[in-house]
Design an enzyme around this catalytic site. Structure first.
Site, short mmCIF file in Angstrom:
data_model
loop_
_atom_site.label_atom_id
_atom_site.label_comp_id
_atom_site.label_asym_id
_atom_site.label_seq_id
_atom_site.Cartn_x
_atom_site.Cartn_y
_atom_site.Cartn_z
N ASP A 292 -11.45 60.67 0.60
CA ASP A 292 -12.32 59.90 1.50
C ASP A 292 -11.41 58.94 2.26
O ASP A 292 -11.19 57.82 1.84
CB ASP A 292 -13.35 59.16 0.64
N ASP A 438 -29.94 58.57 5.34
CA ASP A 438 -28.71 58.26 4.60
C ASP A 438 -29.07 57.46 3.34
O ASP A 438 -30.25 57.31 2.99
CB ASP A 438 -27.75 57.51 5.55
N ASP A 551 -22.70 63.99 0.34
CA ASP A 551 -21.59 63.21 0.90
C ASP A 551 -20.71 62.75 -0.28
O ASP A 551 -21.08 62.94 -1.44
CB ASP A 551 -22.19 62.01 1.65
N ARG A 610 -19.36 67.26 2.68
CA ARG A 610 -18.17 66.71 3.32
C ARG A 610 -16.91 67.35 2.73
O ARG A 610 -15.99 67.69 3.45
CB ARG A 610 -18.12 65.19 3.18
N ASP A 626 -16.05 60.94 8.70
CA ASP A 626 -16.28 59.67 9.39
C ASP A 626 -15.31 59.48 10.55
O ASP A 626 -14.31 58.77 10.46
CB ASP A 626 -16.17 58.51 8.39
N HIS A 684 -24.69 61.13 14.56
CA HIS A 684 -24.69 60.25 13.39
C HIS A 684 -23.99 58.96 13.78
O HIS A 684 -23.17 58.94 14.70
CB HIS A 684 -23.96 60.94 12.24
#
Ligand SMILES: *[C@@H]1O[C@H](CO)[C@@H](O)[C@H](O)[C@H]1NC(C)=O
Length: 951
Positions: A292, A438, A551, A610, A626, A684
């Protein structure tokens, strides 16, 4: 708990601080370089030269299906076992493991769809230098050289691929920790060793382990094997504040591959980099380790959320692929013409070309596991896709609605907000299919729950959407709040389903809910239990139009090393180290299974993930994580999705508008225009960004966005057919031009345009303030029609196209027929029975063909052959529709309302003949200036046979 929270508080504040700050930059210090990753550093320190490995030809065994052979490392005498298989469809599999490992080494499960079927291998010749085997009926052979060991795959006189030709095979055998014990190692002592360790870890004080690593080795009798030096990082490694205990010691594997004649390599996603991979000599290798990465930076080889260890090599003659099946942290070095001349033994009846022969050399390095590599020998791109699909499966066939437009933000605040946004789409006449929720929709980040105040009656909300034939996605992340009042947590804990830390207690990390456990999705019983949570009577407030988003499944652990899980965490007897890159794959697998089961196996799931690994294409969609509202992020969405598509993952998209930061209206419009022509089309935005629903930027921009989204919906029949094709063949939906024009070097490194299927070429505008773009139109016999103006252009050329804010340069290939639906409505489901318009674009020979695929759009009944699959062709002035799969059965209300023929000449009459031999004259218009023939209301059912003659 309190102390944990206190300790972690600053970490969280630090993280949130970054979130809120305006400066865009990845904190590189949070992530390891190769030099900071002990195994990468050790393996990369091995330089090309004579390999210490020798093949022991006397150990060779050849059965009908495989060759086995021992290799010995002359430095330490450790033996390896090589297995070589010829698999169906021009694939060679090479496995290398220790002959007698101290304990089993991890072999990746569940990624291959089956044990790959083999083909016979036969011995062609053998002497003391090596052996030559025939690879099936083709002129392909594999040459095993004994001293030093190397493998060459040749076809005719061409070397396709060489393994260990630079001598970089590295295999760190499992060993006793010699500063504590000494044994002459045999496999039978492994269990004794495990017992001793167990006794030690329960008795010794926790500090002891740490001390041992730094103390000098105690005086023990040494064996040959133990003379190897202990290096830093072999038995313990520290990065920032995290110490990785390494109870199994060093276990890395690495191998080099040489690709003679190759200058272009692709794949190994996920990286925010160009489509054509770069050489890594002057920096770090490409890293594959699911992470991440906060505010990721572009054009570099750092790891991102997903890892697919598949590389494609291409030149004008051939395409090949390498699939390195290893789920541990992996680094890939790429260099070009640095190896010097490879030396062939006399076994090799081959004369090396001149020094100008281009060559790419790659080296794969993984932290643990075994070497298990599939060499996919092509020779065409299509054959490589098919070879890879035969190993790991094809793209899941998605519900039609998921190919529509998705509206997401972190977060839609409450039911009233959802209702208002939904109404906004109707008010502004913009179609959409899914609205997304979300993490804030939950009751305190407890997944499978709803905030009792903001989402008090989720079924009412879902029913409201269903009434408009729309759907919702709610997020379900894999980190589970540690909270004894939370049913999901209690059940996972009581069933022992959490991943354990190195001491055997439930692993806890910090994520959105605060302290969280991480279910062990590698366990089939855990996945079955998780799937059960999606049952309508378990997941309160859920309905059949609610789908799921996974996610944070790298997994993200805010306070973990590199924001992920400790490598010494335990999945049963395996370390997290061994399968880190598989975790997200399993999360999506269990979730998709849940969505299938809740409908009794009837409905196709839609799950966005993701994190990905090889095989994730079978499970749903992926997005590029992201990103940011910046022009470069818009640009990089193209090579990022192309790279994923090349390795089978077709259903890819990037957050439209950019997740972090706030886009200018120009950037937002350009992003909608680009996203409308990428497979997964979702807007998003970050929690802290201003609202950006499509109607908030003034009427002009609303109109531009509306037009882009509407274009998407008109092409849904084509998208759907492309996904059906991807499901059947593994071919990417969104593909680089070189896939269709493999002999044209001008297509080999394009990052700003792409093809959808064979027939649509898209060159979106991705430059700020652009007045024009230059699109490369390939194919010396091709013509391309601008889909908006119907203007015809010849390939091969760089075509300058003046653009305005409404321009989306898209071209239909002459020779193709594309079905569209021009009556755009609220959602794809509302358009189900609508009529088709066929766009027939003629090539220079005045022919064209295309397909149409129709089914119910959402169930698995297509597997029972409930569909319509037709082929349209235009040749000799006759356009016809024939059944491509006559044993399939389905009925549709849709009919053909219009046919537009591009590049046509004017007929005097047009006669339609239907299956029952009825003949009708049809009305038409002809635009002589553009050579466009429009046939009005021909009126056939879309599933019927017919021919149409132009006279
Ligand atoms: C295998 O390779 C040969 C030679 O390159 C080629 O002619 C053949 O079509 C390939 N077969 C498959 C199934 O890919």
């Amino acid at each position: 708990m309190a102390t944990f929270t206190e300790r972690m508080g600053p970490v969280l504040l630090f993280w949130l601080g970054l979130c809120l700050s305006g400066t865009w930059a990845v904190d590189k210090g949070n992530f390891k370089t190769c030099d900071q990753s002990a195994f990468c550093k050790r393996q990369r320190a091995i330089t090309p030269g004579e390999s210490p490995y020798r093949a022991l030809l006397e150990t060779m065994e050849l059965t009908n299906t495989k060759l086995t052979l021992q290799l010995i490392n002359d430095n330490n005498k450790v033996r390896l076992l090589l297995e070589l298989y010829r698999l169906q469809g021009n694939i060679t599999r090479v496995k290398i493991n220790e002959l007698k490992p101290l304990k089993p080494r991890y072999e990746v499960p569940d990624v291959l769809i089956r044990e790959p079927p083999t083909e016979p291998l036969s011995l062609l010749s053998q002497d003391e230098n090596g052996v030559v085997l025939s690879l099936g009926a083709e002129s392909q052979r594999v040459i095993v050289s004994a001293r030093p060991f190397r493998l060459d795959i040749v076809e005719g006189r061409d070397v396709l691929m060489s393994l260990n030709s630079r001598g970089l095979l590295g295999f760190e055998h499992l060993r006793m920790r010699k500063d504590t014990f000494s044994y002459k190692v045999t496999s039978t002592v492994a269990s004794v060793w495990d017992n001793i360790k167990r006794v030690f870890s329960s008795q010794a004080d926790p500090e002891a382990d740490n001390k041992e690593a730094t103390d000098p080795p105690s005086q023990v009798e040494t064996t040959k094997e133990e003379e190897e030096k202990v290096e830093d990082g072999m038995w313990e490694e520290t990065f920032k504040s995290h110490t990785d205990s390494k109870p199994n010691g060093p276990s890395a594997v690495s191998l080099d591959f040489s690709l003679p004649g190759v200058e272009h390599v692709y794949g190994i996603p996920e990286h925010a980099d160009t489509l054509k991979l770069k050489t890594t000599d002057s920096g770090d290798p490409y890293r594959l380790y699911n992470l991440d990465v906060f505010q990721y930076e572009l054009y570099n080889p750092m790891a991102l959320y997903g890892s697919v260890p598949v590389m494609l090599a291409h030149n004008a003659q051939r395409t090949t692929g390498i699939f390195w099946l290893n789920a541990a942290e992996t680094w890939v070095d790429i260099s070009s013409n640095t190896a010097g001349k490879t030396v062939f033994g006399k076994m090799l009846d081959y004369v090396q070309g001149s020094s100008e022969t281009p060559q790419t050399d790659v080296r794969w390095i993984s932290e643990s596991g075994i070497i298990d590599v599939f060499l996919m020998l092509g020779p065409t791109p299509r054959e490589v896709f098919s070879q890879y699909a035969s190993l790991t499966g094809t793209q899941a066939f998605p519900p039609l609605a998921s190919l529509g437009y998705h509206q997401c933000r972190w977060n839609y605040n409450d039911q009233e907000d959802v209702r208002a946004v939904d109404a906004g789409f109707d008010e502004h006449d913009i179609p959409y299919d899914f609205i997304w929720l979300d993490i804030e929709h939950t009751d305190g980040k407890r997944y499978f729950t709803w905030d009792p105040h903001k989402f008090a009656s989720p079924k009412e909300m879902l029913q409201g959407l269903m009434d408009k034939k729309r759907k919702m996605v709610a997020i379900v992340d894999p980190h589970i709040k540690v909270d004894t009042n939370y049913k999901i947590h209690n059940e996972i804990r009581s069933r022992g389903f959490y991943i354990k830390n190195k001491d055997g207690a439930d692993y806890e990390g910090w994520c959105w809910p605060g302290s969280a456990g991480y279910p062990d999705f590698t366990r089939p019983d855990m996945r079955a239990w998780w799937a059960g949570q999606f049952a309508y009577d378990q997941y309160e407030g859920s309905m059949e139009n609610l789908y799921t988003w996974n996610d944070m499944n790298e997994p993200s652990v805010f306070n973990g090393p590199e924001v992920t899980m400790h490598k010494d965490a335990l999945h049963g007897s395996w370390e997290h180290r061994d399968m880190h890159n598989l975790y997200g794959f399993y999360v999506q697998m269990a979730t998709a299974q849940g969505l299938i089961e809740r409908s009794g196996g009837v409905e196709r799931p839609f799950v966005l993930t993701r994190a990905v690994f090889a095989g994730s294409q079978r499970l749903g969609a992926v997005w590029t994580g992201d990103n940011a509202a910046e022009w470069d992020h818009l640009k990089i969405s193209i090579p990022m999705c192309l790279s994923l598509g090349l390795v089978g993952i077709s259903f890819c998209g990037a957050d439209v508008g950019g997740f972090f930061k706030s886009p200018s209206s120009e950037l937002l419009v350009r992003w909608y225009q680009t996203g409308a022509y990428q497979p997964f089309f979702r807007a998003h935005a970050h929690l802290d960004t201003p609202r950006r629903e499509p109607w908030l930027f003034g009427p002009e921009n609303t109109a531009l966005i509306r037009e882009a989204v509407r274009q998407r919906y008109t092409f849904l029949p084509y998208w759907y057919q492309l996904f059906y094709h991807a499901y059947q063949t593994g071919e990417p939906v969104m593909r680089p031009l070189w896939v269709e024009y493999p002999q044209d070097p001008a297509t080999f490194a394009l990052d700003d345009e792409f093809l959808l299927g064979r027939d649509l070429l898209v060159h979106p505008v991705t430059e700020e303030g652009a007045r024009g773009v230059t699109a490369y139109l390939p194919g010396k016999d091709e013509v391309w029609f601008d889909i908006h103006t119907f203007q015809k252009h010849n390939g091969v050329q760089n075509l300058y196209i003046p653009v305005t804010m409404s321009s989306i340069p898209v071209f239909q290939r002459g020779g193709s027929i594309i079905p569209r639906k021009l009556r755009v409505r609220r959602s794809s489901a509302c358009m189900e029975d609508d009529p088709y318009t066929l766009y027939v674009a003629l090539d220079n020979r005045r022919t064209a063909e295309g397909e149409l695929y129709i089914d119910d759009g959402h169930t698995f009944n297509f597997e029972k052959r409930e569909f319509i699959h037709r082929k349209f062709s235009f040749t000799n002035n006759v356009l016809s529709s024939v059944n491509l799969e006559p044993d399939a059965q389905f009925t549709t209300k849709s009919w053909v309302e219009r046919i537009i023929i591009l590049g046509a000449s004017k007929p005097s009459k047009i006669t339609l003949r239907t299956a029952d031999d009825q003949e009708n004259q049809l009305e038409f218009d002809f635009d002589a200036s553009m050579s466009v023939l429009t046939i009005r209301k021909p009126g056939m059912n879309a599933g019927a046979d017919w021919t149409m003659t132009l006279q």
